[in-house]
Scaffold this motif. Sequence first.
Motif, short mmCIF file in Angstrom:
data_model
loop_
_atom_site.label_atom_id
_atom_site.label_comp_id
_atom_site.label_asym_id
_atom_site.label_seq_id
_atom_site.Cartn_x
_atom_site.Cartn_y
_atom_site.Cartn_z
N ASN A 1 47.70 34.61 30.91
CA ASN A 1 47.53 36.06 31.07
C ASN A 1 48.44 36.88 30.16
N LYS B 1 41.51 39.89 25.51
CA LYS B 1 40.67 40.47 26.55
C LYS B 1 39.58 41.40 26.01
N ARG C 1 35.44 41.31 26.53
CA ARG C 1 35.16 40.26 27.52
C ARG C 1 35.17 40.85 28.92
N SER C 2 34.46 40.20 29.81
CA SER C 2 34.51 40.58 31.21
C SER C 2 35.91 40.28 31.74
N PRO C 3 36.30 40.95 32.83
CA PRO C 3 37.64 40.66 33.40
C PRO C 3 37.77 39.18 33.78
N PHE C 4 38.94 38.61 33.50
CA PHE C 4 39.19 37.21 33.85
C PHE C 4 40.68 36.99 34.03
N LYS C 5 41.01 35.95 34.74
CA LYS C 5 42.38 35.48 34.88
C LYS C 5 42.43 34.08 34.31
N GLU C 6 43.63 33.66 33.95
CA GLU C 6 43.77 32.34 33.35
C GLU C 6 44.49 31.38 34.28
N GLY D 1 40.14 30.43 31.02
CA GLY D 1 39.89 31.75 31.58
C GLY D 1 38.85 31.62 32.68
N GLU E 1 36.39 33.60 34.89
CA GLU E 1 35.70 34.88 34.99
C GLU E 1 34.85 34.87 36.25
N GLU E 2 34.93 35.93 37.00
CA GLU E 2 34.11 36.02 38.20
C GLU E 2 33.15 37.19 38.07
N TYR F 1 34.24 39.79 42.72
CA TYR F 1 35.48 40.55 42.68
C TYR F 1 35.48 41.61 43.78
#
Length: 175
Positions: free
Chosen positions: A75, A80, A83-88, A101, A103-104, A109
């Motif tokens: 992170n 970013k 790209r769609s929101p994502f966490k690593e 990454g 992505e949901e 979310y």
Amino acid sequence: IKYLYKTARKHWAMVGVVTQDIEDIISSDVVKNAIISNSGVFMLLDQSKFKDKFDDIKSTLALTDIDCKKIFTINRLENKDGRSPFKEVFIKRGQDGEVFGIEEPPECYMSYTTEKAEKTALKLYKRLLHCNHQKAIEAFCRDWKLSGIKKSFDFANKVLEEGKVFNFTKQQNMK
């Protein structure tokens, strides 16, 4: 815990352990040995708050210097845009570890958000549309996407500010 792992392994089952603090696992030798020695996969989220005391974690999980460098990029990279929101997350299976990454979909979310503005905006959608929670999430996400607003939090605040459901169509975008 030791018995649990032995029984699970005997029956080809898997045991997952989730903790917010690695100390929960490594503070007891029996627990540490049962979990660490029987785990083929490790997943670590952002470890920046443990950076100063990461040597214990590194040795316990048998992480290499390269693994550690990867972990401390979680992170933190400027990757970013567009790209769609994502966490690593860092996932190590056997000797191989990489950062991925995750992505949901926006609907997922919004199902689990803890942001007060987003939860309140969803309640407003549900009340004004006279629908269940799932339909409110679908409508909210559709309108959020069509609004052109990048962050759900910003869209939720717009919904709350105006106190209405937008019901956007593809031709009627809001900027």
